[in-house]
Design a protein around this motif. Structure first.
Motif, mmCIF file in Angstrom:
data_model
loop_
_atom_site.group_PDB
_atom_site.id
_atom_site.type_symbol
_atom_site.label_atom_id
_atom_site.label_comp_id
_atom_site.label_asym_id
_atom_site.label_seq_id
_atom_site.Cartn_x
_atom_site.Cartn_y
_atom_site.Cartn_z
ATOM 1 N N LEU A 267 -84.257 45.915 0.734
ATOM 2 C CA LEU A 267 -83.681 45.653 -0.582
ATOM 3 C C LEU A 267 -83.278 44.196 -0.685
ATOM 4 N N ALA A 268 -83.177 43.748 -1.924
ATOM 5 C CA ALA A 268 -82.613 42.435 -2.215
ATOM 6 C C ALA A 268 -82.061 42.473 -3.627
ATOM 7 N N PHE A 269 -80.933 41.811 -3.827
ATOM 8 C CA PHE A 269 -80.381 41.717 -5.180
ATOM 9 C C PHE A 269 -79.580 40.440 -5.334
ATOM 10 N N LYS A 270 -79.360 40.098 -6.593
ATOM 11 C CA LYS A 270 -78.559 38.922 -6.962
ATOM 12 C C LYS A 270 -77.700 39.289 -8.155
ATOM 13 N N ILE A 271 -76.382 39.079 -8.018
ATOM 14 C CA ILE A 271 -75.462 39.233 -9.132
ATOM 15 C C ILE A 271 -75.549 37.943 -9.946
ATOM 16 N N GLU A 272 -75.886 38.063 -11.208
ATOM 17 C CA GLU A 272 -76.214 36.904 -12.036
ATOM 18 C C GLU A 272 -75.109 35.854 -12.057
ATOM 19 N N ASP A 273 -73.857 36.303 -12.187
ATOM 20 C CA ASP A 273 -72.759 35.341 -12.315
ATOM 21 C C ASP A 273 -72.175 34.919 -10.971
ATOM 22 N N GLY A 274 -72.772 35.363 -9.879
ATOM 23 C CA GLY A 274 -72.269 34.997 -8.556
ATOM 24 C C GLY A 274 -71.009 35.728 -8.156
ATOM 25 N N GLY A 275 -70.656 36.803 -8.880
ATOM 26 C CA GLY A 275 -69.406 37.512 -8.621
ATOM 27 C C GLY A 275 -69.436 38.299 -7.333
ATOM 28 N N GLY A 276 -68.869 37.731 -6.294
ATOM 29 C CA GLY A 276 -68.892 38.363 -4.987
ATOM 30 C C GLY A 276 -68.168 39.687 -4.924
ATOM 31 N N ARG A 277 -67.232 39.932 -5.846
ATOM 32 C CA ARG A 277 -66.496 41.198 -5.791
ATOM 33 C C ARG A 277 -67.400 42.391 -6.103
ATOM 34 N N ALA A 278 -68.542 42.140 -6.751
ATOM 35 C CA ALA A 278 -69.469 43.231 -7.061
ATOM 36 C C ALA A 278 -70.464 43.493 -5.938
ATOM 37 N N LEU A 279 -70.525 42.607 -4.963
ATOM 38 C CA LEU A 279 -71.564 42.704 -3.939
ATOM 39 C C LEU A 279 -71.462 43.998 -3.143
ATOM 40 N N GLY A 280 -70.258 44.352 -2.683
ATOM 41 C CA GLY A 280 -70.094 45.561 -1.876
ATOM 42 C C GLY A 280 -70.469 46.834 -2.605
ATOM 43 N N PRO A 281 -69.919 47.065 -3.820
ATOM 44 C CA PRO A 281 -70.303 48.279 -4.546
ATOM 45 C C PRO A 281 -71.794 48.369 -4.845
ATOM 46 N N VAL A 282 -72.421 47.243 -5.202
ATOM 47 C CA VAL A 282 -73.858 47.259 -5.497
ATOM 48 C C VAL A 282 -74.657 47.533 -4.226
ATOM 49 N N LEU A 283 -74.257 46.920 -3.121
ATOM 50 C CA LEU A 283 -74.958 47.139 -1.856
ATOM 51 C C LEU A 283 -74.853 48.602 -1.414
ATOM 52 N N ALA A 284 -73.667 49.176 -1.509
ATOM 53 C CA ALA A 284 -73.495 50.568 -1.098
ATOM 54 C C ALA A 284 -74.358 51.501 -1.950
ATOM 55 N N ARG A 285 -74.387 51.259 -3.265
ATOM 56 C CA ARG A 285 -75.209 52.084 -4.149
ATOM 57 C C ARG A 285 -76.690 51.923 -3.827
ATOM 58 N N ALA A 286 -77.136 50.707 -3.591
ATOM 59 C CA ALA A 286 -78.547 50.466 -3.269
ATOM 60 C C ALA A 286 -78.944 51.167 -1.976
ATOM 61 N N LEU A 287 -78.078 51.147 -0.985
ATOM 62 C CA LEU A 287 -78.378 51.811 0.277
ATOM 63 C C LEU A 287 -78.463 53.323 0.106
ATOM 64 N N ARG A 288 -77.633 53.874 -0.756
ATOM 65 C CA ARG A 288 -77.724 55.311 -1.027
ATOM 66 C C ARG A 288 -79.054 55.644 -1.703
ATOM 67 N N LEU A 289 -79.528 54.751 -2.573
ATOM 68 C CA LEU A 289 -80.828 54.976 -3.191
ATOM 69 C C LEU A 289 -81.961 54.908 -2.166
ATOM 70 N N LEU A 290 -81.720 54.199 -1.061
ATOM 71 C CA LEU A 290 -82.691 54.160 0.035
ATOM 72 C C LEU A 290 -82.463 55.298 1.031
ATOM 73 N N ASP A 291 -81.601 56.255 0.638
ATOM 74 C CA ASP A 291 -81.324 57.443 1.456
ATOM 75 C C ASP A 291 -80.594 57.133 2.749
ATOM 76 N N VAL A 292 -79.829 56.042 2.758
ATOM 77 C CA VAL A 292 -78.961 55.765 3.900
ATOM 78 C C VAL A 292 -77.693 56.599 3.744
ATOM 79 N N ASP A 293 -77.337 57.327 4.790
ATOM 80 C CA ASP A 293 -76.150 58.185 4.771
ATOM 81 C C ASP A 293 -75.271 57.790 5.949
ATOM 82 N N SER A 294 -74.187 57.075 5.673
ATOM 83 C CA SER A 294 -73.299 56.617 6.736
ATOM 84 C C SER A 294 -71.902 56.428 6.174
ATOM 85 N N PRO A 295 -70.859 56.750 6.934
ATOM 86 C CA PRO A 295 -69.491 56.511 6.475
ATOM 87 C C PRO A 295 -69.208 55.056 6.153
#
Length: 319
Positions: A267-295
């Protein structure tokens, strides 16, 4: 003259305070299946972006191609945006001494530790900004050492036409499977190669699938074996590589993230405005879409908002 309005990137995350959506972070994202095909797209992942420090694995591969023999923690640090913790600074200094390099040769800017907890302790100790403390100092040390090994000039090692930087460009293009769209200057002063997000995801996939004895395979192995040197003890890249076997993860400034799993999913993504606070939630959601299951996804995805010293909301992914 065209009157077509530019496309507005879709919303990847919302900022929700007291049940009210007070802000939105837009951007683009791509997920690759294990065979390298595009599995999921949000926005325009074909548009070029500056991956910032997500390009560091390719830069580290280039110093190996230049003939520098690095492995273990040292190679992980060459691909790092380190937190500036004591063990990071100590290893940078050891590497400089091992290669006979004066710290004054580093051309990254003096800085405080990237990690805010470490920065407070650093300042409280009376320390000041140093080049060694800057999060890219491991990469710069490796670049200087590679130049010495190859007999190339060290005073101009950050010039885009320097032999080392041309080798970096070659490494980036080979891994991404596309030509660099633009060359800029990164925050540390090094040349910065623009890629599409799809190309960036392909590059990370290339690294996890590379032969173990190749430059790319060696970099991937070092990063995964020593993730605390790639980031730091309080950083999501470290948490992910420790918790998800075989994952290769690297964030970049301005809210860029790239990651690949050992079977080739990426995966790869870019938050348009550079808002680092969104990086974690977006990354976690993307990994779930890739069927990653981890605490660890709960830890990475947590982005609480405070009000009056208590939690009153959060940043949440919405794709």
């Amino acid at each position: 003259m065209s009157t077509t309005a530019p496309a507005v990137p879709p919303v990847l995350a919302e900022v929700v305070r007291s049940g009210f959506v007070e802000g939105r972070h837009r951007g683009s994202l791509v997920l690759l299946a294990s065979d390298g095909s595009v599995e999921h797209v949000v926005g325009d992942p074909a548009a070029p972006v500056f991956p910032r420090s997500s390009n560091k694995p390719m830069q580290a591969a280039a110093v190996l191609r230049a003939g520098l023999d690095l492995s273990g923690e040292r190679l992980a640090l060459a691909a790092a945006s380190h937190s500036g913790e004591g063990f990071h600074r100590d290893l940078v200094r050891r590497m400089l001494a091992e290669f006979g390099l004066d710290p004054g040769l580093l051309q990254c800017p003096p800085d405080l530790p990237l990690d805010p907890v470490e920065a407070e302790a650093y300042l409280a100790s009376g320390a000041v900004r140093e080049r060694v403390t800057m999060n890219c100092s491991g990469k710069h040390t490796a670049m200087l050492a590679a130049c010495l090994r190859a007999g190339w000039p060290t005073d101009s090692y950050l010039d885009a036409e320097h032999p080392l930087q041309l080798l970096v460009r070659e490494s980036v293009e080979e891994a991404a499977g596309e030509q660099v769209a633009a060359v800029g200057v990164d925050g540390c002063g090094a040349p910065l190669m623009a890629l599409s997000l799809t190309g960036l995801a392909r590059a990370f996939r290339h690294f996890v699938l590379a032969p173990a004895d190749s430059a790319e395979g060696r970099v991937a192995a070092a990063m995964r074996a020593h993730p605390e040197y790639v980031a730091g003890t309080r950083r999501p890249d470290t948490w992910l590589m420790e918790a998800v076997p075989g994952a290769l993860s690297k964030m970049g400034a301005e809210a860029v993230q790239a990651l690949a799993l050992p079977d080739g999913r990426a995966l790869a993504f870019k938050i348009e405005d550079g808002g680092g606070r969104a990086l974690g939630p977006v990354l976690a959601r993307a990994l779930r879409l890739l069927d990653v299951d981890s605490p660890v996804l709960e830890r990475i995805g947590a982005a609480p908002l405070s009000g009056g010293a208590r939690e009153v909301g959060s940043v949440r992914a919405v794709f």
